[in-house]
Scaffold this motif. Sequence first.
Motif, PDB file in Angstrom:
ATOM      1  N   ASP A 294       0.977  -1.110   0.027  1.00  0.00           N
ATOM      2  CA  ASP A 294      -0.013   0.045   0.111  1.00  0.00           C
ATOM      3  C   ASP A 294       0.933   1.151  -0.032  1.00  0.00           C
ATOM      4  O   ASP A 294       1.773   1.290   0.888  1.00  0.00           O
ATOM      5  N   TYR A 295       0.362   2.314  -0.838  1.00  0.00           N
ATOM      6  CA  TYR A 295       1.405   3.465  -0.978  1.00  0.00           C
ATOM      7  C   TYR A 295       0.494   4.845  -0.923  1.00  0.00           C
ATOM      8  O   TYR A 295       0.964   5.781  -1.324  1.00  0.00           O
ATOM      9  N   GLY A 296      -0.626   4.479  -0.105  1.00  0.00           N
ATOM     10  CA  GLY A 296      -1.456   5.938   0.292  1.00  0.00           C
ATOM     11  C   GLY A 296      -0.649   6.897   1.140  1.00  0.00           C
ATOM     12  O   GLY A 296      -0.578   8.076   0.883  1.00  0.00           O
ATOM     13  N   CYS A 297       0.057   6.076   2.204  1.00  0.00           N
ATOM     14  CA  CYS A 297       0.632   7.246   3.277  1.00  0.00           C
ATOM     15  C   CYS A 297       1.776   7.033   2.964  1.00  0.00           C
ATOM     16  O   CYS A 297       2.646   6.391   3.914  1.00  0.00           O
ATOM     17  N   ILE A 298       2.388   7.897   2.130  1.00  0.00           N
ATOM     18  CA  ILE A 298       3.876   8.078   2.005  1.00  0.00           C
ATOM     19  C   ILE A 298       4.240   9.599   2.357  1.00  0.00           C
ATOM     20  O   ILE A 298       3.513  10.661   1.918  1.00  0.00           O
ATOM     21  N   ARG A 299       5.314   9.839   3.109  1.00  0.00           N
ATOM     22  CA  ARG A 299       5.678  11.063   3.453  1.00  0.00           C
ATOM     23  C   ARG A 299       7.174  11.506   2.981  1.00  0.00           C
ATOM     24  O   ARG A 299       8.153  10.548   3.085  1.00  0.00           O
ATOM     25  N   ILE A 300       7.077  12.294   2.051  1.00  0.00           N
ATOM     26  CA  ILE A 300       8.305  12.934   1.706  1.00  0.00           C
ATOM     27  C   ILE A 300       9.114  14.213   2.499  1.00  0.00           C
ATOM     28  O   ILE A 300       8.186  15.065   2.579  1.00  0.00           O
ATOM     29  N   PHE A 301      10.153  14.036   2.778  1.00  0.00           N
ATOM     30  CA  PHE A 301      10.782  14.934   3.935  1.00  0.00           C
ATOM     31  C   PHE A 301      11.728  15.685   3.239  1.00  0.00           C
ATOM     32  O   PHE A 301      12.628  15.427   2.266  1.00  0.00           O
ATOM     33  N   PRO A 302      11.943  17.027   3.707  1.00  0.00           N
ATOM     34  CA  PRO A 302      13.095  17.825   3.379  1.00  0.00           C
ATOM     35  C   PRO A 302      14.196  17.085   3.638  1.00  0.00           C
ATOM     36  O   PRO A 302      14.488  16.668   4.780  1.00  0.00           O
ATOM     37  N   PRO A 303      15.579  17.123   2.797  1.00  0.00           N
ATOM     38  CA  PRO A 303      16.712  16.758   3.472  1.00  0.00           C
ATOM     39  C   PRO A 303      17.133  16.891   4.611  1.00  0.00           C
ATOM     40  O   PRO A 303      17.766  16.137   5.282  1.00  0.00           O
ATOM     41  N   ALA A 304      17.075  18.202   4.937  1.00  0.00           N
ATOM     42  CA  ALA A 304      17.215  18.991   5.983  1.00  0.00           C
ATOM     43  C   ALA A 304      16.815  17.940   7.447  1.00  0.00           C
ATOM     44  O   ALA A 304      17.368  17.774   8.577  1.00  0.00           O
TER      45      ALA A 304
END
Length: 449
Positions: A294-304
């Motif tokens: 499942d790929y609904g809840c994916i969080r992409i973060f700032p590299p910092a």
Amino acid sequence: MVDEERNRFSARAARYARVGANVGGVAARIAGARLMGLDRDGNNAAALASALGGLKGPLMKVAQLMATIPDVLPPEYAAELQKLQSDAPPMGWAFVRRRMMAELGRDWERKFASFEHAPSAAASLGQVHKAVTLEGARVACKLQYPDMQAAVEADLSQLDVLFSIHRRMDGAIDTREIAREIGERVREELDYRREAKHAALYAHILKDEPKVRVPGTHADLSTGRLLTMDWLDGEKILGFTEHPLAERNALAEAMFAAWWQPFSRFGVIHGDPHLGNYTVFSVEERPAGINLLDYGCIRIFPPAFVAGVVDLYRGLMAGDDARVVHAYETWGFKGLKRELIDVLNIWARFIYGPLMDDRVRTIADGVSPAAYGRKEAFTVHTALKQLGPVTVPREFVFMDRAAIGLGGVFLHLKAELNFHRLFEDAIADFSAEGVAARQAEAMQVAGLQ
């Protein structure tokens, strides 16, 4: 084409009335009990869970999510909400046919060689049907329930009611940023085109990882509310808890790779630790790795933010207070006085504990799974009541939740590993610049830019 279902007012109004009556009634009961000096949190928590349990849709998902984030709700409420099941009654076949017709047209059945009438899984936002394409590929068709766009907006408008219950009773945590983060992620989960891009993102990130399989997507059989992905054969991960230690350890290593490799190298996490999102695939009748479903809840973060995670680890390992404080500041914590830093460090040392311990061990290391983290959570909570309210930065919400969920999988598997060595390997060549470059390339490949 006009999207007649998107946030439809009539559906939203009906949902708002139903949710408001259920949740509002329990909130009034709790407030009344408090006013009269009665303390029956257990009974009130059960009433709240009962009010939410009959609601298929996002509020049930939000309630389950809230129950997994430490200290958002009192323990009695979290325990009751964790009992809510995602296996809501599925849509019947007549309903499914109408939904599929709305997504793929009147001739939708001719686009499949076969399509199973009974769903293979039913969850809070949609259900999955197994099918075969005209080319002979076995696929999973994830079909969203009707009026979910409207339900999300109505349900999220009631989220403040749930949070206000906690604020009235116990103001250690300022939950406003948590509410905003949850709202954004739940809205994203309704966009199946974005979920298809998330799957492509993970396929790129994990293309060289044999222990983790990512399904491909079928764009010609997908829409904003229908996602068709490759069917991956597998068995539930809880079915392997009594297998030999070597097999359990191999599965734990696969889970570690599926979580830490995307985060430490690309700044991406799978934010839903629900065990139903993973299955185990076998090679020559032996468990060989995990399917990530499942790929609904994916969080992409700032590299910092990723750099802050590494800085906190390095700072705790070296006893470097300046680096620890810098990490918290990078994440967005405000008002970092000595007392607050000491409290945050209690939870940080608990979360990072297995990663800092250079030896083979279980995650709990002799503590019973039921008691794992309870003492630390109580200590932190007691201290924050005196120092609070503390605002938790929004990026921290799913990071913390996913880390705890991953630890839960290791507890179930009773894995015995050197987590320190695994983590050191994951961050061996770490740099924020490297994360930024890899993230940009991966997002371009997946069509997320």
